[in-house]
Design an enzyme around this catalytic site. Structure first.
Site, PDB file in Angstrom:
ATOM      1  N   GLY A   1       0.721  -1.237   0.074  1.00 22.85           N
ATOM      2  CA  GLY A   1      -0.243   0.062  -0.171  1.00 22.85           C
ATOM      3  C   GLY A   1       0.794   1.064  -0.119  1.00 22.85           C
ATOM      4  O   GLY A   1       0.332   2.117  -0.845  1.00 22.85           O
ATOM      5  N   ASN A   2       2.168   1.281   0.569  1.00 23.63           N
ATOM      6  CA  ASN A   2       2.713   2.642   0.758  1.00 23.63           C
ATOM      7  C   ASN A   2       3.387   2.768  -0.310  1.00 23.63           C
ATOM      8  O   ASN A   2       3.921   3.908  -0.668  1.00 23.63           O
ATOM      9  CB  ASN A   2       3.454   2.510   2.083  1.00 23.63           C
ATOM     10  CG  ASN A   2       4.700   1.543   1.801  1.00 23.63           C
ATOM     11  OD1 ASN A   2       4.457   0.249   1.265  1.00 23.63           O
ATOM     12  ND2 ASN A   2       5.884   1.718   1.920  1.00 23.63           N
TER      13      ASN A   2
ATOM     14  N   LYS B   1     -10.558  -9.471   4.013  1.00 24.06           N
ATOM     15  CA  LYS B   1      -9.711  -8.261   3.229  1.00 24.06           C
ATOM     16  C   LYS B   1     -10.063  -6.955   3.271  1.00 24.06           C
ATOM     17  O   LYS B   1     -11.244  -6.562   2.763  1.00 24.06           O
ATOM     18  CB  LYS B   1      -9.765  -8.924   1.890  1.00 24.06           C
ATOM     19  CG  LYS B   1      -8.587  -8.032   0.780  1.00 24.06           C
ATOM     20  CD  LYS B   1      -7.120  -8.555   1.318  1.00 24.06           C
ATOM     21  CE  LYS B   1      -6.186  -7.831   0.623  1.00 24.06           C
ATOM     22  NZ  LYS B   1      -4.965  -7.901   1.244  1.00 24.06           N
TER      23      LYS B   1
ATOM     24  N   LYS C   1      -2.612  -9.918  -2.645  1.00 24.44           N
ATOM     25  CA  LYS C   1      -1.659  -9.624  -3.641  1.00 24.44           C
ATOM     26  C   LYS C   1      -0.181 -10.440  -3.427  1.00 24.44           C
ATOM     27  O   LYS C   1       0.487 -10.630  -4.260  1.00 24.44           O
ATOM     28  CB  LYS C   1      -1.269  -8.268  -3.983  1.00 24.44           C
ATOM     29  CG  LYS C   1      -0.953  -7.348  -2.908  1.00 24.44           C
ATOM     30  CD  LYS C   1       0.514  -6.952  -2.818  1.00 24.44           C
ATOM     31  CE  LYS C   1       0.919  -6.118  -1.568  1.00 24.44           C
ATOM     32  NZ  LYS C   1       0.296  -6.150  -0.408  1.00 24.44           N
TER      33      LYS C   1
ATOM     34  N   LYS D   1       2.266 -12.057   4.387  1.00 24.10           N
ATOM     35  CA  LYS D   1       3.380 -11.718   3.683  1.00 24.10           C
ATOM     36  C   LYS D   1       4.472 -13.045   4.165  1.00 24.10           C
ATOM     37  O   LYS D   1       5.106 -13.590   3.068  1.00 24.10           O
ATOM     38  CB  LYS D   1       4.028 -10.527   4.232  1.00 24.10           C
ATOM     39  CG  LYS D   1       3.391  -9.465   3.728  1.00 24.10           C
ATOM     40  CD  LYS D   1       4.002  -7.953   4.007  1.00 24.10           C
ATOM     41  CE  LYS D   1       3.016  -6.942   3.814  1.00 24.10           C
ATOM     42  NZ  LYS D   1       2.093  -6.846   2.530  1.00 24.10           N
TER      43      LYS D   1
HETATM   44  N1  LIG Z   1       6.086  -8.743  12.928  1.00 25.12           N
HETATM   45  C1  LIG Z   1       5.815  -7.884  12.465  1.00 25.12           C
HETATM   46  N2  LIG Z   1       7.196  -7.281  11.879  1.00 25.12           N
HETATM   47  C2  LIG Z   1       7.015  -6.250  10.986  1.00 25.12           C
HETATM   48  N3  LIG Z   1       6.001  -5.564  10.753  1.00 25.12           N
HETATM   49  C3  LIG Z   1       4.666  -6.093  11.271  1.00 25.12           C
HETATM   50  C4  LIG Z   1       4.775  -7.356  12.051  1.00 25.12           C
HETATM   51  N4  LIG Z   1       3.497  -7.485  12.450  1.00 25.12           N
HETATM   52  C5  LIG Z   1       2.856  -6.611  11.735  1.00 25.12           C
HETATM   53  N5  LIG Z   1       3.637  -5.745  11.151  1.00 25.12           N
HETATM   54  C6  LIG Z   1       2.880  -4.749  10.327  1.00 25.12           C
HETATM   55  O1  LIG Z   1       2.673  -5.113   8.937  1.00 25.12           O
HETATM   56  C7  LIG Z   1       2.774  -3.842   8.276  1.00 25.12           C
HETATM   57  C8  LIG Z   1       2.762  -4.670   6.648  1.00 25.12           C
HETATM   58  O2  LIG Z   1       1.560  -4.907   6.225  1.00 25.12           O
HETATM   59  P1  LIG Z   1       0.705  -4.188   5.561  1.00 25.12           P
HETATM   60  O3  LIG Z   1       0.314  -2.659   6.117  1.00 25.12           O
HETATM   61  O4  LIG Z   1      -0.506  -4.836   5.272  1.00 25.12           O
HETATM   62  O5  LIG Z   1       1.318  -4.176   4.251  1.00 25.12           O
HETATM   63  P2  LIG Z   1       1.141  -3.812   2.642  1.00 25.12           P
HETATM   64  O6  LIG Z   1      -0.066  -2.620   2.574  1.00 25.12           O
HETATM   65  O7  LIG Z   1       2.553  -2.781   2.520  1.00 25.12           O
HETATM   66  O8  LIG Z   1       1.068  -4.922   1.879  1.00 25.12           O
HETATM   67  C9  LIG Z   1       3.994  -3.321   8.796  1.00 25.12           C
HETATM   68  O9  LIG Z   1       3.976  -1.981   8.370  1.00 25.12           O
HETATM   69  C10 LIG Z   1       3.781  -3.381  10.186  1.00 25.12           C
HETATM   70  O10 LIG Z   1       3.198  -2.384  10.760  1.00 25.12           O
HETATM   71  N1  LIG Z   2      -5.089  -6.920  -3.085  1.00 26.55           N
HETATM   72  C1  LIG Z   2      -4.573  -6.431  -2.120  1.00 26.55           C
HETATM   73  O1  LIG Z   2      -3.799  -7.419  -1.523  1.00 26.55           O
HETATM   74  O2  LIG Z   2      -4.674  -5.428  -1.823  1.00 26.55           O
HETATM   75  P1  LIG Z   2      -3.839  -4.650  -0.450  1.00 26.55           P
HETATM   76  O3  LIG Z   2      -2.406  -4.784  -0.841  1.00 26.55           O
HETATM   77  O4  LIG Z   2      -4.150  -3.149  -0.682  1.00 26.55           O
HETATM   78  O5  LIG Z   2      -4.265  -5.214   0.540  1.00 26.55           O
END
Ligand SMILES: Nc1ncnc2c1ncn2[C@@H]1O[C@H](COP(=O)(O)OP(=O)(O)O)[C@@H](O)[C@H]1O
Ligand SMILES: NC(=O)OP(=O)(O)O
Length: 314
Positions: free
Chosen positions: A12-13, A128, A213, A275
């Protein structure tokens, strides 16, 4: 350095400055920043396929149609629109950055359908998050009036949640593979791909859901026989005891170590957990593959082994 075939999963970022700014202008600016890290990898000679998220964008498209009231747009079509919208920005930004550095490679987005099982348990329990963030009071109203399921999202507020089935196969995989092998940068399975079910007799049907994703990127990596899956998110490393005083960054993890830490609850559901699961899926039983989790700005350092968390088979 050895040239690799890499699947980049963009979080997302990479596309949103902050959760309150979902404008196209801001997304394009973020895509231009993201392009710098992506083109660092391209200029090092690696083959790249990109899988991006779409949670905020597909939510925005769905709610725009719902608010318009006089026209209907099914959910899978909104997912396909989000692939075009985000792919357009990434193509423009990455092409521009490549040209600035004298790199003359093709880049294209493939509207991608991803096969899911109609009986996937994910359809029974929406997880989701999509679209904007709401207060608890607003969320309750949306549940009553619109029939949405709303859940709290990582301390940031309440969001609509939709089913998230697992990807089984990527319908356009052979076309994607040909384009990558011919030296093009390919953006594919955006937003995890448009989920479709197999109706038999060569017929596919879109279904209302959003595939993760990171799982779609792992599946694409498997199909393209990629060397590496790089998951780019907001954190430089994966941590144990995340956000606690005893937090510690992890440099390397074997599948067995990752599975153990997962069971101990170190990775939050809905954020780091998918992830880690995607990384495990990609490297499990394959000693030649590696998965790296790091931040966008550390992608190049990560691939050189200088930062990030590397997940290997053993
Ligand atoms: N054990 C962990 N180590 C690192 N980050 C973690 C952990 N558990 C949760 N997180 C959080 O997970 C986030 C990444 O997931 P998310 O925001 O859903 O990812 P993206 O939107 O980039 O796909 C990190 O920014 C952090 O805040
Ligand atoms: N499809 C999907 O995983 O979207 P986000 O990364 O925005 O959650």
């Amino acid at each position: 350095m050895e040239k690799k075939r890499i699947i980049l999963a963009l979080g997302g970022n990479a596309l949103q400055r902050d959760t309150k700014d979902s404008s196209a202008k801001s997304q394009l600016e973020m895509a231009k920043l993201t392009a710098k890290s992506v083109v660092d990898l391209i200029s090092a000679g690696h083959e790249i396929a990109i899988v991006h998220g779409n949670g905020p964008q597909v939510g925005q498209i769905v709610s725009a149609y719902e608010e318009a009231k006089d026209r209907e747009m099914p959910f899978p079509e909104c997912g396909a629109m989000s692939q075009g919208y985000i792919g357009y920005h990434l193509q423009q930004a990455i092409r521009g950055e490549m040209r600035n550095r004298g790199i003359d490679k093709g880049i294209a987005s493939i509207v991608t359908q991803v096969l899911v099982d109609k009986d996937d348990p994910g359809f029974l329990n929406p997880t989701k998050p999509i679209g904007s963030f709401f207060t608890e009071k607003e969320a309750k109203k949306l549940e009553e009036v619109n029939g949405y399921t709303m859940k709290e999202d990582a301390g940031r507020g309440f969001r609509r949640v939709v089913p998230s089935p697992e990807p089984i196969d990527i319908v356009e995989s052979s076309t994607i593979k040909s384009l990558v092998e011919a030296g093009n940068i390919v953006i594919a399975a955006g937003g995890g791909g448009v989920p479709v079910i197999d109706k038999g007799n060569n017929s596919l049907e879109g279904i209302a859901a959003v595939i993760d994703k990171d799982f779609a990127a792992a599946k694409l990596g498997e199909i393209l026989e990629a060397d590496m899956l790089i998951i780019l998110t907001a954190v430089e490393k994966v941590y144990i005891n995340y956000n606690k005083p005893e937090q510690r960054g992890l440099d390397n993890l074997t599948v067995a170590e990752a599975e153990k830490l997962m069971k101990e609850g170190h990775f939050a559901a809905g954020s780091m957990l998918p992830k880690i699961k995607a990384a495990i899926k990609f490297v499990k039983n394959n000693p030649n593959r590696k998965a790296l989790i790091t931040s966008l700005e550390n992608a190049s350092k990560g691939i050189e082994g200088k930062t990030g968390t590397l997940i290997i088979n053993q």
